[in-house]
Design a protein around this motif. Structure first.
Motif, PDB file in Angstrom:
ATOM      1  N   ARG A 134     -36.040 -30.041 -11.021  1.00 46.38           N
ATOM      2  CA  ARG A 134     -35.249 -31.231 -10.732  1.00 46.38           C
ATOM      3  C   ARG A 134     -35.260 -31.502  -9.233  1.00 46.38           C
ATOM      4  O   ARG A 134     -35.100 -30.576  -8.419  1.00 46.38           O
ATOM      5  N   SER A 135     -35.446 -32.771  -8.865  1.00 49.86           N
ATOM      6  CA  SER A 135     -35.397 -33.186  -7.458  1.00 49.86           C
ATOM      7  C   SER A 135     -34.510 -34.424  -7.355  1.00 49.86           C
ATOM      8  O   SER A 135     -34.633 -35.351  -8.176  1.00 49.86           O
ATOM      9  N   LEU A 136     -33.627 -34.434  -6.356  1.00 51.33           N
ATOM     10  CA  LEU A 136     -32.733 -35.577  -6.198  1.00 51.33           C
ATOM     11  C   LEU A 136     -32.264 -35.704  -4.752  1.00 51.33           C
ATOM     12  O   LEU A 136     -32.346 -34.753  -3.963  1.00 51.33           O
ATOM     13  N   ARG A 137     -31.777 -36.891  -4.441  1.00 51.23           N
ATOM     14  CA  ARG A 137     -31.069 -37.135  -3.179  1.00 51.23           C
ATOM     15  C   ARG A 137     -29.717 -37.727  -3.535  1.00 51.23           C
ATOM     16  O   ARG A 137     -29.619 -38.623  -4.384  1.00 51.23           O
ATOM     17  N   ALA A 147     -30.597 -33.399  -0.045  1.00 51.01           N
ATOM     18  CA  ALA A 147     -31.688 -33.337  -1.023  1.00 51.01           C
ATOM     19  C   ALA A 147     -31.533 -32.011  -1.758  1.00 51.01           C
ATOM     20  O   ALA A 147     -31.281 -30.973  -1.141  1.00 51.01           O
ATOM     21  N   VAL A 148     -31.671 -32.050  -3.069  1.00 58.00           N
ATOM     22  CA  VAL A 148     -31.540 -30.852  -3.904  1.00 58.00           C
ATOM     23  C   VAL A 148     -32.801 -30.711  -4.737  1.00 58.00           C
ATOM     24  O   VAL A 148     -33.261 -31.682  -5.366  1.00 58.00           O
ATOM     25  N   HIS A 149     -33.352 -29.505  -4.719  1.00 59.78           N
ATOM     26  CA  HIS A 149     -34.504 -29.209  -5.567  1.00 59.78           C
ATOM     27  C   HIS A 149     -34.201 -27.914  -6.311  1.00 59.78           C
ATOM     28  O   HIS A 149     -33.845 -26.910  -5.698  1.00 59.78           O
ATOM     29  N   SER A 150     -34.310 -27.942  -7.628  1.00 57.95           N
ATOM     30  CA  SER A 150     -34.031 -26.738  -8.412  1.00 57.95           C
ATOM     31  C   SER A 150     -35.184 -26.447  -9.367  1.00 57.95           C
ATOM     32  O   SER A 150     -35.898 -27.357  -9.807  1.00 57.95           O
ATOM     33  N   ARG A 151     -35.349 -25.152  -9.654  1.00 62.82           N
ATOM     34  CA  ARG A 151     -36.350 -24.695 -10.617  1.00 62.82           C
ATOM     35  C   ARG A 151     -35.694 -23.667 -11.535  1.00 62.82           C
ATOM     36  O   ARG A 151     -34.834 -22.897 -11.105  1.00 62.82           O
ATOM     37  N   ARG A 152     -36.128 -23.671 -12.778  1.00 63.98           N
ATOM     38  CA  ARG A 152     -35.575 -22.728 -13.756  1.00 63.98           C
ATOM     39  C   ARG A 152     -36.691 -22.231 -14.658  1.00 63.98           C
ATOM     40  O   ARG A 152     -37.553 -23.018 -15.083  1.00 63.98           O
ATOM     41  N   VAL A 153     -36.678 -20.952 -14.962  1.00 65.12           N
ATOM     42  CA  VAL A 153     -37.685 -20.383 -15.848  1.00 65.12           C
ATOM     43  C   VAL A 153     -37.028 -19.320 -16.721  1.00 65.12           C
ATOM     44  O   VAL A 153     -36.197 -18.538 -16.252  1.00 65.12           O
ATOM     45  N   VAL A 154     -37.346 -19.335 -18.008  1.00 67.73           N
ATOM     46  CA  VAL A 154     -36.963 -18.271 -18.939  1.00 67.73           C
ATOM     47  C   VAL A 154     -38.253 -17.535 -19.286  1.00 67.73           C
ATOM     48  O   VAL A 154     -39.155 -18.114 -19.890  1.00 67.73           O
ATOM     49  N   CYS A 155     -38.345 -16.293 -18.872  1.00 67.67           N
ATOM     50  CA  CYS A 155     -39.636 -15.600 -18.779  1.00 67.67           C
ATOM     51  C   CYS A 155     -40.200 -15.206 -20.139  1.00 67.67           C
ATOM     52  O   CYS A 155     -39.543 -14.505 -20.916  1.00 67.67           O
ATOM     53  N   PHE A 156     -41.425 -15.620 -20.401  1.00 70.43           N
ATOM     54  CA  PHE A 156     -42.095 -15.218 -21.631  1.00 70.43           C
ATOM     55  C   PHE A 156     -42.527 -13.759 -21.595  1.00 70.43           C
ATOM     56  O   PHE A 156     -42.664 -13.134 -22.644  1.00 70.43           O
ATOM     57  N   ASP A 157     -42.765 -13.217 -20.419  1.00 71.86           N
ATOM     58  CA  ASP A 157     -43.301 -11.856 -20.347  1.00 71.86           C
ATOM     59  C   ASP A 157     -42.202 -10.792 -20.282  1.00 71.86           C
ATOM     60  O   ASP A 157     -42.497  -9.607 -20.222  1.00 71.86           O
ATOM     61  N   ASN A 158     -40.940 -11.203 -20.277  1.00 73.21           N
ATOM     62  CA  ASN A 158     -39.834 -10.259 -20.399  1.00 73.21           C
ATOM     63  C   ASN A 158     -38.692 -10.973 -21.095  1.00 73.21           C
ATOM     64  O   ASN A 158     -38.069 -11.875 -20.520  1.00 73.21           O
ATOM     65  N   LYS A 159     -38.396 -10.585 -22.311  1.00 69.49           N
ATOM     66  CA  LYS A 159     -37.460 -11.363 -23.130  1.00 69.49           C
ATOM     67  C   LYS A 159     -36.037 -11.347 -22.591  1.00 69.49           C
ATOM     68  O   LYS A 159     -35.223 -12.189 -22.966  1.00 69.49           O
ATOM     69  N   HIS A 160     -35.710 -10.416 -21.697  1.00 68.98           N
ATOM     70  CA  HIS A 160     -34.340 -10.287 -21.197  1.00 68.98           C
ATOM     71  C   HIS A 160     -34.064 -11.086 -19.936  1.00 68.98           C
ATOM     72  O   HIS A 160     -32.935 -11.075 -19.449  1.00 68.98           O
ATOM     73  N   LEU A 161     -35.055 -11.787 -19.388  1.00 70.30           N
ATOM     74  CA  LEU A 161     -34.954 -12.297 -18.016  1.00 70.30           C
ATOM     75  C   LEU A 161     -35.104 -13.812 -17.917  1.00 70.30           C
ATOM     76  O   LEU A 161     -35.968 -14.409 -18.560  1.00 70.30           O
ATOM     77  N   LEU A 162     -34.234 -14.412 -17.088  1.00 66.03           N
ATOM     78  CA  LEU A 162     -34.433 -15.789 -16.656  1.00 66.03           C
ATOM     79  C   LEU A 162     -34.074 -15.877 -15.179  1.00 66.03           C
ATOM     80  O   LEU A 162     -33.396 -14.994 -14.637  1.00 66.03           O
ATOM     81  N   ALA A 163     -34.542 -16.944 -14.532  1.00 69.07           N
ATOM     82  CA  ALA A 163     -34.298 -17.095 -13.093  1.00 69.07           C
ATOM     83  C   ALA A 163     -34.079 -18.557 -12.753  1.00 69.07           C
ATOM     84  O   ALA A 163     -34.653 -19.453 -13.377  1.00 69.07           O
ATOM     85  N   LEU A 164     -33.225 -18.789 -11.752  1.00 69.00           N
ATOM     86  CA  LEU A 164     -32.933 -20.127 -11.261  1.00 69.00           C
ATOM     87  C   LEU A 164     -33.038 -20.113  -9.747  1.00 69.00           C
ATOM     88  O   LEU A 164     -32.595 -19.168  -9.084  1.00 69.00           O
TER      89      LEU A 164
END
Length: 778
Positions: A134-137, A147-164
């Motif tokens: 997401r990108s916004l002003r 300005a805000v830029h965010s990224r999010r991922v729920v990891c396929f290679d480790n079922k217990h992990l997500l990151a923001l």
């Protein structure tokens, strides 16, 4: 009602980007829906697409949720009037602590896109990289711009992990910037209202707090379910500039960092999140595993996690991508569906695929026959290791299926539950639940598909044969020989849930026949080729010497209702004697019928919710002639409402086979963009995983004419008039085959493997490593 399919006009919400979903403004009118569409998952964790700062829109426009596939609470089912062997306990997927929170404060003003002025905005789900971005002003009410830029991922290679990750840049001011990361355990499940498809009957919190920990940016909640007795550790680790300060209010843990905000200089904060439960590990290991995983993730960094995510998806799309030349909206829909299927599938042998995946609480996170009949083929031919894991789940549930058979007065055999999470029957409405005995045949059918496609005799000997034979026993327990010498199966419900508790449902009987034949053949093969395994399995089952022959006999005598006058297969013994539903007098707002009419009113009419006989025409295709298929299709299309999301894809495939090209395409389009266009009006509560898989079936089995029943692979491709071409790939017997269809003809290419034999419109073709391509002119 017209005999033409009722296809709602599309409600296009997204530009037709073939690899991306883009939102250009946060809108309360669509936010609830978009939370589902922008959800991320990895088969275990599911995170709805609510922004990191939360949502301040009107009530009823959001349902924030984080779910763990297979992690559930249980509660007694309360019947005003109970009866013997009714399901006693419900299981429901839990909304677990929300770890997404990252609030931004500019001095004393909190960032909220619905307040102040949003000067620019774009949110995108990249289907190739698996990242929500997401990108916004934004300009605050006092005039501060960021300005805000965010990224999010729920990891396929480790079922217990997500990151923001979130990056904030002051544009016209300097001051104080504060980022507050939260771990919120004060969450609850959605309570069901009048729609039986939505939410659960639970009220109140299902997780009780055991302890909470906070130290050096690490926060953790340790909780336990009240009834099912599982322990959950939800943990976060914040990597941000400056000192991270901890605070706690009841079930809400906060880690706040405060830094000087300098105009034009970005400030970045990353949050790593893990979920571990006692369904996977001993309780004593949950906290140490959480700390270790989050420490390792922080050392790797967000970019490394995102790179591994992209690598995983590159391999997936290499195997599974379906390419459409000539319709960008459709291309987007197909890839979106395939991506969500990958996000939804359990792959640890202990979890399956719920009807709504991990995107919402519809149907309480239960697993149905949707997996075996609709979703399993997608994984079998695109990612076979996941298909095997889905069968491992059924193996893990075999003992519970045996117990259920005894409850249902079957002295031997196994009866799988209609809806479940952990293996016990959770369906509180038996006419459309437990009565659907065809679940046994559906599971056996998927095992047969798996063996035909993979040749995995090791799995067959270790697990598959025992499942098939134990479940086959139930047919002799429920069926009998009538006075005409026919094997009949009474008081069951087939796939059509608008017709319940009937005698000799065609689909059930035909699938039971195939199941019994398969079980007898497996027993004979084991006895001949693997006698030690046969002896072990026979001993474990207490299999009597005459049982396989009894299965053959029942299959040979199976009653398959057929009406000579109409030339059609009867859905059941009584279906054609019922009064047809008055479609012309039923207002559009009264669909789906189940929300507006008592079940008995629907049951006494000739009306179908979904494909029933028509589904048998597909699954057992080689047992029917083309004229029979066409007559059956014509008759049942006229009485089917397609109130079920499982229906339109099946009608599309059979319409393509019988030559109804326009109908095939219209039904296919209803399936392909069902969730993106919200044609059923309930995607806000979760995606329709069976329909998503039905899109792939529509390409491969519908327009591609792919069939594998009978153990042989054959194709009969056609090209929809609105396309210039299409291409898909399938795994079979260690080979990867690419099928490309265009106006000039069909090209088959062996991408990997030594040799593959199949047919094209009845013509035998062999591809080898030496001659990997073959072209058939149109």
């Amino acid at each position: 009602m017209s005999e033409e399919p009722v296809i709602q006009p599309p409600k296009q919400r997204f530009a037709p980007d073939p690899w991306c979903l883009r939102e250009t403004a946060p809108d309360p009118a669509t936010h609830f829906l978009h939370e589902t569409l922008f959800a991320l998952g990895n088969g275990y964790i599911g995170v709805r697409g609510t922004a990191e700062e939360g949502w301040s829109g009107p009530a009823g426009t959001s349902r924030d949720g984080t779910y763990l596939n297979g992690f559930y609470e249980s509660e007694p089912i309360h019947y005003p009037e109970t009866a013997y062997a009714l399901a006693k306990t419900n299981q429901f997927m839990l909304n677990v602590p929300n770890a997404k929170g990252l609030a931004i404060w500019l001095d004393e003003e909190r960032f909220d896109p619905l307040q102040g002025t949003l000067d620019a905005y774009e949110r995108s789900l990249d289907l190739r990289r698996g990242v929500l971005e997401r990108s916004l002003r934004w300009t605050s009410p006092s005039g501060k711009s960021i300005a805000v830029h965010s990224r999010r991922v729920v990891c396929f290679d480790n079922k217990h992990l997500l990151a923001l990750e979130i990056t904030v840049t002051p544009l016209n001011f300097s001051g104080t910037l504060r980022i507050v990361a939260t771990l919120d355990g004060a969450v609850r499940n959605l309570e069901a209202g009048d729609d039986p498809r939505v939410g659960s009957a639970v009220s109140g919190a299902s997780l009780e707090l055991l302890s909470a920990e906070q130290e050096d940016g690490f926060s953790a909640l340790v909780q336990r379910t009240r009834n099912s007795g599982f322990t959950l550790v939800s943990a976060t680790l914040v990597d941000a500039p400056g000192t991270v300060r901890c605070s706690r209010a009841a079930l809400r843990l906060e880690d706040a960092c405060e830094v000087p905000a300098v105009q034009g200089q970005p400030v970045r904060a990353t949050k790593y999140v893990s979920y571990h439960t006692s369904r996977d590990y001993p309780e004593s290991e949950l906290l140490p595993r959480s700390r270790a995983l989050l420490d390792a993730a922080r050392r790797d960094g967000f970019d490394a996690l995102a790179a591994r995510q992209a690598d995983y998806l590159a391999d997936f799309w290499r195997q599974a991508d379906v390419e459409i030349d000539g319709d960008d909206l459709l291309q987007q829909g197909i890839r979106f569906n395939q991506y969500h299927l990958l996000q939804s599938a359990g792959r640890d042998g202990k979890t399956n695929i719920s009807a709504k995946g991990v995107t919402g609480e519809g149907y309480e996170g239960h697993y149905f026959w949707d997996t075996e009949i609709y979703i399993f083929p997608f994984f079998l031919y695109n990612k076979p290791e996941i298909a095997r894991a889905l069968l491992e789940y059924r193996w893990a549930g075999l003992e519970a299926a045996r117990r259920r058979a005894r409850q249902m007065s079957h002295p031997k055999g196994a009866l799988y539950p209609w809806r479940t999470i952990a293996g016990e029957e959770c369906s509180a409405y038996f006419p459309a639940g437990t009565a659907q005995y065809h679940i046994n045949a559906d599971i056996a059918y998927s095992i047969r598909q798996y063996l035909d496609a993979t040749g995995d005799d090791d799995w067959m000997r270790a697990h598959g044969a025992e499942i098939v034979m134990e479940t086959a026993r139930i047919w002799l327990g429920i069926g009998s020989i009538d006075r005409h010498g026919r094997f009949v199966i009474n008081e069951v419900t087939g796939p059509d849930e608008y017709t319940a508790l009937v005698n000799n449902n065609y689909y059930t009987n035909a699938m039971a026949q195939a199941h019994l034949e398969f079980a007898a053949a497996l027993a004979a093969r084991l006895a001949t080729e693997f006698p030690a395994d046969f002896s072990r399995i026979a001993s474990a089952m207490a299999l009597e010497a005459g049982e396989p022959e009894a299965w053959r006999s029942a299959a040979a005598k199976m009653h398959l209702p057929y009406d000579e006058a109409l030339g059609i297969h009867e859905q059941d013994d009584s279906f054609l004697s019922k009064k047809r539903w008055d479609f012309d007098s039923t207002p559009a707002e009264n669909y789906p019928l189940l929300l507006h009419y008592h079940p008995m009113v629907i049951y006494r009419h000739q009306v179908c919710k979904q494909a029933d006989v028509v589904l048998a025409l597909l699954l057992l295709s080689s047992r029917f002639g083309l004229d029979d298929k066409r007559r059956d299709f014509d008759y049942y299309e006229a009485v089917t409402t397609h109130d079920s999301s499982l229906s339109s894809c099946i009608f599309s495939i059979v319409a393509a086979e019988v030559g109804y090209a326009d109908k095939a395409y219209d039904y296919f389009m209803e399936t392909a963009r069902m969730d993106l266009d919200d044609t059923h009006g309930n995607t806000c509560h979760g995606v329709h995983t069976a329909a998503m898989a039905g899109t792939w079936l529509g390409v491969a089995q519908g327009f591609g004419g792919m069939r594998t029943d009978g153990g042989t692979l054959r194709f009969a491709p056609t090209l929809p008039a609105r396309w210039r071409g299409y291409r898909f790939r399938i795994h079979l017997r260690g080979c990867l085959l690419e099928v490309g269809v265009a106006a000039a003809g069909t090209r088959y290419r062996l991408v990997q493997g030594d040799a593959l034999h199949f047919s094209h419109h009845g013509k035998a073709i062999t591809l080898t490593a030496a001659q990997p391509e073959h072209m058939e002119a149109a």
